[in-house]
Design an enzyme around this catalytic site. Structure first.
Site, PDB file in Angstrom:
ATOM      1  N   GLY A  93     -22.666  20.098 -16.773  1.00 39.59           N
ATOM      2  CA  GLY A  93     -21.873  19.231 -17.658  1.00 39.59           C
ATOM      3  C   GLY A  93     -22.328  17.786 -17.539  1.00 39.59           C
ATOM      4  CG  ASP A 311     -16.229  17.896  -8.492  1.00 43.35           C
ATOM      5  OD1 ASP A 311     -15.639  18.301  -9.521  1.00 43.35           O
ATOM      6  OD2 ASP A 311     -17.247  17.175  -8.538  1.00 43.35           O
TER       7      ASP A 311
HETATM    8  C1  S3P Z   1     -19.132  14.096 -12.108  1.00 43.39           C
HETATM    9  C2  S3P Z   1     -17.870  13.784 -12.474  1.00 43.39           C
HETATM   10  C3  S3P Z   1     -16.748  14.739 -12.416  1.00 43.39           C
HETATM   11  C4  S3P Z   1     -17.072  15.916 -11.529  1.00 43.39           C
HETATM   12  C5  S3P Z   1     -18.428  16.471 -11.769  1.00 43.39           C
HETATM   13  C6  S3P Z   1     -19.493  15.417 -11.567  1.00 43.39           C
HETATM   14  C7  S3P Z   1     -20.185  13.058 -12.202  1.00 43.39           C
HETATM   15  O1  S3P Z   1     -16.461  15.205 -13.720  1.00 43.39           O
HETATM   16  O2  S3P Z   1     -16.102  16.920 -11.705  1.00 43.39           O
HETATM   17  O3  S3P Z   1     -18.685  17.546 -10.869  1.00 43.39           O
HETATM   18  O4  S3P Z   1     -21.248  13.223 -11.595  1.00 43.39           O
HETATM   19  O5  S3P Z   1     -19.946  12.071 -12.895  1.00 43.39           O
HETATM   20  P1  S3P Z   1     -15.449  14.390 -14.692  1.00 43.39           P
HETATM   21  O6  S3P Z   1     -15.931  13.012 -14.678  1.00 43.39           O
HETATM   22  O7  S3P Z   1     -15.574  14.994 -16.037  1.00 43.39           O
HETATM   23  O8  S3P Z   1     -14.100  14.575 -14.073  1.00 43.39           O
END
Ligand code: S3P
Length: 426
Positions: A93, A311
């Site tokens: 993501g 996380d």
């Molecule tokens: C992350 C932000 C978090 C986290 C993901 C990594 C990042 O997500 O859950 O594993 O590296 O910016 P969200 O910002 O969507 O909460």
């Protein structure tokens, strides 16, 4: 792959160095691609997710090569080239949301795809602010694949309802390619590695509490040291807290205050956790942590803490099952939008092992301390953090458990089991 985990008859003892931070590795490789010159990333993560980011910047014409096992050298002109293929973000993501911000303002078109799990995750949260900036993104009702028509962007003032570092980073990265000022405000402080690294690399960025603004900038190449991932350390912290007589030291763990909610919660639960030594380099704090087996008590995790431990919530559920009394997690609805619906998944799977845990719309409630029976087969729903949380739970179950899909640990932590064995064999 099915992994059998039996009760640990031995405590965890000894010292290990925690591998590289996934979040910082993504940023290091992506931001270096936007810098004009040669950047060196020391201790780059070998997790599948950061490797997805690496493959994508290569497809955009940037040269990148490992000098040794974990030292990555990036050579870029700071300009990206039109890719000749669809860009595959795999399970990541972070890759998709960051790259959508960068690609929206390029002079070429591109398409981002991902695996089955990533294709179910919400992308409207980035499409919406990017569209306000002038981006043209075609999605499958807010899901990947994302077809991006490179367009001129204009800065916006955006107030986000979500405390999401991915959304924040996406907008700030788009701001690097936009005319005028881009301003982003979040309701609570989410991890701020993007702001720290962009500043370190010379971006025109101003940070004031929950508000960050950025102007079009060309980044300067840099040497980036990536620390150990506190989100990976969390599984060792949890195991040491709940396996009797354990006493371990974790070295070189990232201690950026926007990530250390897990340490605050453990202290709140009466856990024996101590920072032995800490240091700051390029704006990021790191240090060594000592953790001992502890008699824990339940606690309530307040809203402002959620982004600082988002996380870690699955492993916190495991810890809570070994703590006396009630642990309440609320205001964590976004946990349903991670690699799996982590609320449903952790409640369902820990229940199979004998935990007393109840799902709520925005979190869960655990009643401890439970003698976990285990003896069940559990699923990790293609989710690395579920796989590792269930492994740690297995260490305190009466009967051997089997975890289906354990290979998903490779997304963030390929060294996971080898490091555990080091601590269990001392
Ligand atoms: C992350 C932000 C978090 C986290 C993901 C990594 C990042 O997500 O859950 O594993 O590296 O910016 P969200 O910002 O969507 O909460």
């Amino acid at each position: 792959m099915i992994k059998l985990v039996s009760k640990s008859e031995k405590p965890l003892k000894g010292t290990v160095t925690i591998p590289s931070d996934k979040s910082i590795s993504h940023r290091a490789v992506i931001f270096s691609a936007l810098a004009d010159g040669i950047s060196t990333i020391n201790n780059f993560s070998k997790g599948a997710d950061p490797l997805s980011s690496l493959e994508i910047i290569k497809s955009l014409g940037v040269q990148a090569e490992f000098k040794d096992e974990t030292t990555l050298v990036i050579n870029s002109s700071g300009k990206l080239a039109k890719p000749s293929k669809i860009l595959d973000c795999g399970n990541s993501g972070t890759t998709m949301r960051f790259m959508s911000g960068i690609l929206a303002g390029q002079e070429f078109n591109s398409t981002l795809t991902g695996d089955k799990s990533l294709s179910k995750r919400p992308m409207k949260r980035v499409i919406e602010p990017l569209t306000l900036m002038g981006a043209k993104i075609n999605s499958q009702d807010g899901h990947a694949p994302l077809e991006i028509t490179g367009s001129p962007l204009l800065g916006i003032e955006y107030t986000s309802k979500l405390a999401s570092a991915q959304v924040k980073s996406c907008v700030l990265l788009a701001g690097l390619f936009a005319d005028g000022l881009t301003r982003f405000e979040e309701p609570y402080l989410s991890r701020n590695h993007t702001e720290i690294m962009l500043k370190h690399m010379g971006a025109d960025i101003q940070i004031s509490g929950l508000k960050t603004s950025i102007k079009r900038s060309l980044l300067k190449p840099s040497i980036i040291d990536v620390y150990g991932d506190i989100s990976s350390a969390a599984f060792f912290i949890a195991a040491a807290l709940i396996v009797p007589d354990s006493d371990i030291i974790l070295k070189n763990v990232g201690l950026n205050p926007t990530r250390t909610g897990i340490i605050d919660v453990i202290k709140l639960m009466g856990g024996n956790i101590e920072i032995l030594d800490s240091y700051v380099r390029s704006g990021e704090m790191a240090g060594d942590i000592r953790i001992k087996y502890s008699n824990l008590k339940g606690c309530t995790i307040e809203k402002a803490l959620i982004p600082r431990l988002i996380d870690e919530l699955p492993i916190i559920a495991v810890i809570a099952a070994q703590a006396e009394g009630e642990t309440v997690v609320k205001n964590a609805e976004d946990l349903r939008n991670k690699e799996s619906d982590r609320i449903k998944a952790i409640v369902q799977e820990l229940s199979k092992l004998g935990a007393i845990i109840k799902e709520t719309p925005d979190g869960f409630i655990v009643i401890g301390k439970t003698n976990l029976k285990g003896g069940a087969s559990v699923e990790c729903y293609h989710d690395h953090r579920l796989a590792m949380s269930l492994y740690v739970a297995g260490l305190v179950c009466e009967n051997t458990i089997s975890i289906n899909g354990f290979e998903w640990v490779n997304i963030s932590f390929p060294e996971f089991e080898a490091l555990f064995n080091e601590l269990l064999e001392v």
